[in-house]
Design an enzyme around this catalytic site. Structure first.
Site, PDB file in Angstrom:
ATOM      1  CB  THR A  70     -24.106 -11.706  -0.244  1.00 26.97           C
ATOM      2  OG1 THR A  70     -22.881 -12.375  -0.515  1.00 26.97           O
ATOM      3  CG2 THR A  70     -24.070 -11.100   1.146  1.00 26.97           C
ATOM      4  CB  SER A 196     -24.247 -15.966  -7.303  1.00 27.33           C
ATOM      5  OG  SER A 196     -23.473 -14.851  -7.637  1.00 27.33           O
ATOM      6  CB  ALA A 197     -25.165 -14.003 -12.652  1.00 27.39           C
ATOM      7  CG  HIS A 198     -19.981 -13.574  -9.417  1.00 31.31           C
ATOM      8  ND1 HIS A 198     -18.733 -13.912  -8.941  1.00 31.31           N
ATOM      9  CD2 HIS A 198     -20.773 -13.447  -8.335  1.00 31.31           C
ATOM     10  CE1 HIS A 198     -18.794 -13.978  -7.605  1.00 31.31           C
ATOM     11  NE2 HIS A 198     -20.019 -13.691  -7.222  1.00 31.31           N
ATOM     12  CB  CYS A 321     -15.811 -13.641   1.345  1.00 27.97           C
ATOM     13  SG  CYS A 321     -16.927 -14.094   0.049  1.00 27.97           S
TER      14      CYS A 321
HETATM   15  C1  LIG Z   1     -21.707 -20.963  -1.525  1.00 28.10           C
HETATM   16  C2  LIG Z   1     -21.724 -19.494  -1.750  1.00 28.10           C
HETATM   17  N1  LIG Z   1     -22.762 -18.778  -1.309  1.00 28.10           N
HETATM   18  C3  LIG Z   1     -22.840 -17.458  -1.493  1.00 28.10           C
HETATM   19  C4  LIG Z   1     -21.833 -16.766  -2.126  1.00 28.10           C
HETATM   20  C5  LIG Z   1     -21.960 -15.275  -2.292  1.00 28.10           C
HETATM   21  O1  LIG Z   1     -22.255 -14.985  -3.620  1.00 28.10           O
HETATM   22  P1  LIG Z   1     -22.213 -13.473  -4.163  1.00 28.10           P
HETATM   23  O2  LIG Z   1     -20.799 -13.202  -4.531  1.00 28.10           O
HETATM   24  O3  LIG Z   1     -23.127 -13.476  -5.355  1.00 28.10           O
HETATM   25  O4  LIG Z   1     -22.712 -12.614  -3.083  1.00 28.10           O
HETATM   26  C6  LIG Z   1     -20.720 -17.464  -2.595  1.00 28.10           C
HETATM   27  C7  LIG Z   1     -19.583 -16.739  -3.210  1.00 28.10           C
HETATM   28  O5  LIG Z   1     -18.431 -16.932  -2.857  1.00 28.10           O
HETATM   29  C8  LIG Z   1     -20.659 -18.863  -2.405  1.00 28.10           C
HETATM   30  O6  LIG Z   1     -19.624 -19.575  -2.831  1.00 28.10           O
END
Ligand SMILES: Cc1ncc(COP(=O)(O)O)c(C=O)c1O
Length: 382
Positions: A70, A196-198, A321
């Site tokens: 994000t 993103s790592a998670h 989200c």
């Molecule tokens: C395509 C995409 N972009 C961005 C994100 C956001 O990632 P983070 O949880 O590391 O902020 C996600 C997470 O759901 C995602 O699926």
């Protein structure tokens, strides 16, 4: 619990935990400290940066660590917007099916003096390339199109998009959060890329923006000047070490894992589509190997998720989200789906810990769940 929500997050791998542990324990130095404990942390951080740069065919000084994707996406859009403004450019292009962190960042820029074009997609979620070419003008400073969609799994034609951007000398940013470790990435063709790592069996709270060194952006966080002065804040050394480890393992296992998960995905799709009034969302072939997304008419996606939960299956209606909001998915609406149909969507996303027996169980439970819910739906009875 059978966990079929791997696009939301994943279980941290044992090897990743082991790589991280020393930096949460005895090796807790601040990577900016001059003493040997600080230098030990700095060395681990820079080793991780080098390893990640190699995997992304980038240079180490093109990797900016931050707290999540994000943040990486916000930095890409807003950071470049602030720089572009100095050169008199004020127009950016994003697709209508981006993750909310891109869409809302673009929207915010739109409310603060920038012009935003929201590119339409077709029924499968592919961006319209002719529309992209038409949308670019002399004020365009950025095109941001995700590598693969987090809800429907559709893989965008990034090579073709990159070609259009190069021909028009417009930088391309791609949110590759869901694509990395699932499909080979054409990172070379992008000017910025977020990860993103998670999502890849790494820890939560660490992400990165790969940004070509020729491209100037402004920081969003000011402070001690960390991360090449682009993201101040003490680095999450353990998280970064875990991120690099997770990326290495994901790439190593990708050829085998993607094939194995695609087999399970295809079985899920085959059986789910035998349920009356069901449809697959996203492209049948050009989709992530771990993603299946369905619509079942006359039932609410949230009710399906709750019922599956009672049967020990963790699923989702869309992106993690937006799930609690009970609003129809902006992605499904962009595909041209009616709001009533978009409400009945179910996303099942596989991961390395799933086995075929999980799928066998799910395809037995799912038709019963849909039938039970339809039995109490006034719309279905009519
Ligand atoms: C395509 C995409 N972009 C961005 C994100 C956001 O990632 P983070 O949880 O590391 O902020 C996600 C997470 O759901 C995602 O699926």
């Amino acid at each position: 619990m059978i966990y079929l929500d791997n696009a939301a997050t994943t279980q941290v791998r044992r090897e990743v935990i082991e790589a991280m542990l020393p930096f949460l324990d005895k090796k807790y130095g601040n990577a900016s400290s001059l003493h040997s404990m600080g230098q030990e942390a700095r060395a681990a951080l820079e080793r991780s940066r080098e390893s990640i740069a190699k995997m992304l065919k980038a240079e180490p000084n093109e990797i900016i660590f931050c707290s999540c994707a994000t943040e990486a996406n916000n930095l890409a859009l807003k950071g470049l917007a602030l720089e572009a403004k100095k050169q008199g450019k004020n127009h950016l292009i994003v697709s209508k099916i981006e993750h909310h962190c891109v869409l809302h960042a673009a929207q915010w820029l739109g409310e603060n003096g920038f012009e935003v074009t929201y590119l339409p997609v077709d029924e499968y979620g592919f961006v319209d390339l002719a529309e992209l070419e038409r949308a670019i003008n002399e004020k365009t400073f950025l095109v941001s199109i995700m590598y693969a969609n987090n809800e429907i799994g559709t893989i965008e034609p990034i090579r073709e998009i990159a070609k259009i951007c190069q021909e028009n000398s417009v930088p391309l940013h791609s949110d590759a959060v869901q694509a990395f470790g699932k499909i080979p990435l054409y990172a070379k063709g992008t000017d910025m890329l977020s990860l993103s790592a998670h999502k890849i069996y790494g820890p939560k709270g660490v992400g990165l923006l790969m940004k070509r060194k020729e491209l100037r952006i402004q920081p969003l966080l000011h402070g001690g000047g960390h991360e090449f002065d682009l993201r101040s804040g003490t680095e999450n050394v353990a998280g970064i070490v875990g991120f690099a480890k997770a990326m290495e393992l994901a790439l190593k296992e990708m050829p085998r894992e993607s094939k194995r998960q695609a087999k399970m995905r295809d079985k899920l799709i085959k059986h789910a589509l035998q349920i009356p009034e069901s449809r697959l969302n996203g492209h049948p072939k050009k989709r992530l190997p771990n993603n299946a997304n369905f619509s079942f008419r006359y039932v609410e996606g949230e009710s399906i998720v709750m019922k599956l939960n009672e049967h020990g299956i963790a699923a989702s209606t869309g992106s993690a989200c937006s799930s609690p909001k009970l609003e129809p998915s902006h992605v499904l609406l962009a595909l041209g789906m009616a709001p009533s149909e978009a409400h009945g969507s179910l996303r099942l996303t596989l991961g390395r810990y799933n086995k075929m027996k999980d799928i066998d169980y799910t395809v037995k439970v799912l038709p019963k769940v849909i039938e039970e819910l339809r039995a109490i739906s006034p719309f279905w009875n009519r």
